[in-house]
Design a protein around this motif. Sequence first.
Motif, mmCIF file in Angstrom:
data_model
loop_
_atom_site.group_PDB
_atom_site.id
_atom_site.type_symbol
_atom_site.label_atom_id
_atom_site.label_comp_id
_atom_site.label_asym_id
_atom_site.label_seq_id
_atom_site.Cartn_x
_atom_site.Cartn_y
_atom_site.Cartn_z
ATOM 1 N N GLN A 33 0.951 -1.423 -0.082
ATOM 2 C CA GLN A 33 0.028 0.481 0.058
ATOM 3 C C GLN A 33 0.992 1.248 -0.067
ATOM 4 O OE1 GLN A 33 -2.752 -0.577 2.914
ATOM 5 N NE2 GLN A 33 -3.155 -2.191 2.825
ATOM 6 N N TYR A 35 1.339 5.257 0.684
ATOM 7 C CA TYR A 35 0.256 6.500 1.559
ATOM 8 C C TYR A 35 1.165 8.080 1.586
ATOM 9 C CZ TYR A 35 -2.640 2.662 4.265
ATOM 10 O OH TYR A 35 -2.768 2.169 4.398
ATOM 11 N N PHE A 88 4.965 7.337 1.938
ATOM 12 C CA PHE A 88 5.165 5.986 2.885
ATOM 13 C C PHE A 88 4.846 5.001 1.790
ATOM 14 C CE2 PHE A 88 5.938 7.462 6.998
ATOM 15 C CZ PHE A 88 5.431 8.722 6.823
ATOM 16 N N TYR B 31 -11.708 -3.544 12.392
ATOM 17 C CA TYR B 31 -9.637 -3.525 13.569
ATOM 18 C C TYR B 31 -9.733 -1.673 13.237
ATOM 19 C CZ TYR B 31 -9.351 -7.766 11.261
ATOM 20 O OH TYR B 31 -9.249 -8.940 10.474
ATOM 21 N N TYR B 35 -1.253 4.025 15.664
ATOM 22 C CA TYR B 35 0.715 4.173 15.568
ATOM 23 C C TYR B 35 1.498 5.205 16.227
ATOM 24 C CZ TYR B 35 -0.292 1.439 11.407
ATOM 25 O OH TYR B 35 -1.121 0.174 10.727
ATOM 26 N N GLN B 37 4.345 8.362 15.286
ATOM 27 C CA GLN B 37 5.156 8.585 14.422
ATOM 28 C C GLN B 37 5.849 9.830 15.139
ATOM 29 O OE1 GLN B 37 3.326 10.967 11.395
ATOM 30 N NE2 GLN B 37 5.143 9.752 9.393
ATOM 31 N N GLY B 40 12.512 10.641 11.196
ATOM 32 C CA GLY B 40 13.078 9.553 10.613
ATOM 33 C C GLY B 40 12.502 8.228 10.292
ATOM 34 N N MET B 41 11.571 7.689 11.944
ATOM 35 C CA MET B 41 11.564 6.227 11.818
ATOM 36 C C MET B 41 9.651 6.353 11.252
ATOM 37 S SD MET B 41 13.206 5.564 14.252
ATOM 38 C CE MET B 41 13.288 4.022 14.369
ATOM 39 N N GLY B 42 9.114 6.361 10.452
ATOM 40 C CA GLY B 42 7.568 6.049 9.888
ATOM 41 C C GLY B 42 6.731 6.288 10.664
ATOM 42 N N LEU B 43 5.550 5.398 10.626
ATOM 43 C CA LEU B 43 4.837 4.316 11.468
ATOM 44 C C LEU B 43 5.398 3.349 12.085
ATOM 45 C CD1 LEU B 43 2.790 5.798 8.709
ATOM 46 C CD2 LEU B 43 1.895 6.730 10.916
ATOM 47 N N PHE B 90 -1.336 8.863 15.831
ATOM 48 C CA PHE B 90 -2.235 8.577 15.140
ATOM 49 C C PHE B 90 -2.792 6.900 15.459
ATOM 50 C CE2 PHE B 90 -1.589 11.312 12.071
ATOM 51 C CZ PHE B 90 -0.368 12.196 12.421
ATOM 52 N N GLU B 100 -7.401 -0.949 2.747
ATOM 53 C CA GLU B 100 -6.692 0.178 3.383
ATOM 54 C C GLU B 100 -6.897 0.759 5.179
ATOM 55 O OE1 GLU B 100 -8.907 -0.035 0.692
ATOM 56 O OE2 GLU B 100 -9.697 1.303 0.685
ATOM 57 N N GLN B 101 -5.594 1.972 5.671
ATOM 58 C CA GLN B 101 -6.649 2.438 6.549
ATOM 59 C C GLN B 101 -6.801 3.734 6.267
ATOM 60 O OE1 GLN B 101 -3.719 0.820 9.608
ATOM 61 N NE2 GLN B 101 -2.869 -1.136 8.990
ATOM 62 N N PHE B 103 -6.359 7.008 8.325
ATOM 63 C CA PHE B 103 -5.800 7.575 10.165
ATOM 64 C C PHE B 103 -7.225 8.984 10.300
ATOM 65 C CE2 PHE B 103 -1.786 5.222 9.607
ATOM 66 C CZ PHE B 103 -1.951 4.774 9.153
ATOM 67 N N GLY B 104 -6.725 9.476 10.951
ATOM 68 C CA GLY B 104 -7.323 10.041 12.011
ATOM 69 C C GLY B 104 -6.108 11.601 11.768
#
Lengths: 114, 112
Positions: A33, A35, A88, B31, B35, B37, B40-43, B90, B100-101, B103-104
């Motif tokens: 996926q 994003y 991402f 689901y 997460y 964030q 430099g570390m992503g999610l 998040f 897909e997810q 996000f808030g």
Amino acid sequence: GQQVMQIPQYQHVQEGEDFTTYCNSSTTLSNIQWYKQRPGGHPVFLIQLVKSGEVKKQKRLTFQFGEAKKNSSLHITATQTTDVGTYFCAGLRYSGAGSYQLTFGKGTKLSVIP
Amino acid sequence: NAGVTQTPKFRVLKTGQSMTLLCAQDMNHEYMYWYRQDPGMGLRLIHYSVGEGTTAKGEVPDGYNVSRLKKQNFLLGLESAAPSQTSVYFCAVGGQAYNEQFFGPGTRLTVL
């Protein structure tokens, strides 16, 4: 554990230039996926690739999924200032008993110089 | 439809304090995910839930607890906040594990 590597970490381009970000997984993926996160915003789903060798296009964006389902790329043709943000990839792996694990890459931050 | 909402948007805590972050959804998805964030570390996945009354650990669960008493709400708790928990949090929701997810808007937490 599963790792998803994404390069480059940063990319600065002149408006109108092309941009590509690459994603590699240490294991075979069920799907991948993509994003986009605008500065100060939240990640927004762009697309999902499922089949080996799949290519999908969204206007100026082209997404590819590798034949081995371990790598993927996002290519933007003729970047615009509206493309600014962090992109991402997220690799989905089946972990058994009906469970899946989604692992995000660290992202590529795109800056576009007008 | 609000989609996915998070409360609060910002919070500053002192080391050792506790707090709860609320995620609410009106998408009727099974689901839900939390997460964090960091630059430099992503999610990175903290905890997740595959349905009402269920929770499971993600990649970085230490120092956090969660509860999913109602299908539409997913709570993330910090019992004793530490500066290492300074981050943007998040919440995300999804219909199936492989879909897909959504996000808030995120909660920016600073622990002093």
